[in-house]
Design a protein around this motif. Structure first.
Motif, short mmCIF file in Angstrom:
data_model
loop_
_atom_site.label_atom_id
_atom_site.label_comp_id
_atom_site.label_asym_id
_atom_site.label_seq_id
_atom_site.Cartn_x
_atom_site.Cartn_y
_atom_site.Cartn_z
N ARG A 32 0.83 -1.21 0.00
CA ARG A 32 0.00 0.00 0.00
C ARG A 32 0.86 1.25 0.00
NH1 ARG A 32 -0.81 4.23 2.88
NH2 ARG A 32 0.44 3.37 4.55
N LYS A 33 1.84 1.27 0.88
CA LYS A 33 2.71 2.44 1.01
C LYS A 33 3.48 2.70 -0.29
CE LYS A 33 4.66 3.46 4.97
NZ LYS A 33 5.54 3.36 6.15
N CYS A 36 1.06 4.11 -2.87
CA CYS A 36 0.72 5.50 -2.56
C CYS A 36 1.85 6.44 -2.93
CB CYS A 36 0.41 5.65 -1.07
SG CYS A 36 -1.19 4.97 -0.61
N THR A 40 0.06 7.45 -6.73
CA THR A 40 -1.14 8.16 -6.34
C THR A 40 -0.94 9.66 -6.42
OG1 THR A 40 -1.68 6.34 -4.88
CG2 THR A 40 -2.89 8.37 -4.53
N ALA A 43 0.24 13.23 -3.66
CA ALA A 43 0.95 12.59 -2.56
C ALA A 43 1.66 13.58 -1.68
CB ALA A 43 1.95 11.59 -3.09
N CYS A 50 -2.95 8.14 3.24
CA CYS A 50 -3.27 7.29 2.11
C CYS A 50 -4.07 6.10 2.63
CB CYS A 50 -2.01 6.82 1.40
SG CYS A 50 -2.34 5.92 -0.12
N GLU A 52 -6.65 2.72 2.11
CA GLU A 52 -6.73 1.60 1.18
C GLU A 52 -7.98 0.77 1.41
OE1 GLU A 52 -5.31 -0.36 4.82
OE2 GLU A 52 -4.74 1.51 3.89
N VAL A 78 -6.38 2.86 -3.50
CA VAL A 78 -5.86 3.80 -2.51
C VAL A 78 -6.31 5.21 -2.87
CG1 VAL A 78 -3.83 2.43 -1.88
CG2 VAL A 78 -3.66 4.09 -3.74
N ARG A 79 -6.39 6.02 -1.84
CA ARG A 79 -6.78 7.42 -2.05
C ARG A 79 -6.34 8.23 -0.84
NH1 ARG A 79 -12.91 9.76 -2.83
NH2 ARG A 79 -12.27 11.92 -3.01
N TYR A 80 -5.88 9.45 -1.09
CA TYR A 80 -5.55 10.34 0.02
C TYR A 80 -6.84 10.94 0.58
CZ TYR A 80 -0.62 9.89 -0.73
OH TYR A 80 0.64 9.38 -0.82
#
Length: 115
Positions: A32-33, A36, A40, A43, A50, A52, A78-80
């Protein structure tokens, strides 16, 4: 979508249940990290996390492909989002796991926080 119905549930993993679950939990976070940070847009702006789905605490999380095959590569999103809201949702998810006694590798359907 994983977790949408009883036919396609999520499976909880906990970092405290043993080496296998902890490794998968940690790998979900690492994948995930990486996604991101590399893929993404936006960022990370101040005050953003971030987020998930499926959750890091599920076997269907970002690293699923490493355990179940390449057909699951990039099978997450994923999304901020606002950091405080994301962390509150995480606390509520953890409380729900506890109150409903959802154990390591137990199946569950998508959780929605109450408003």
């Amino acid at each position: 979508m994983p977790g949408e119905s009883p036919l396609h549930p999520l499976h909880r993993i906990t970092e405290s249940a043993g080496a296998t679950s902890k490794q998968r939990y940690d790998q979900n976070e690492a994948v995930r990290k990486l996604d991101c940070n590399e893929n993404t847009p936006g960022a990370p702006a101040a005050g953003k996390d971030c987020d998930e789905y499926p959750f890091r605490s599920s076997a269907e999380g970002a690293a699923r492909y490493q355990y179940e095959g390449d057909e699951f590569k990039d099978d997450f999103s994923v999304r901020y989002i606002n950091r405080e809201e994301n962390q509150e949702a995480g606390r509520r998810l953890g409380a729900w796991y506890h109150s409903d006694r959802i154990l390591d590798w137990e199946a569950f359907t998508r959780w929605r926080p109450s408003t």
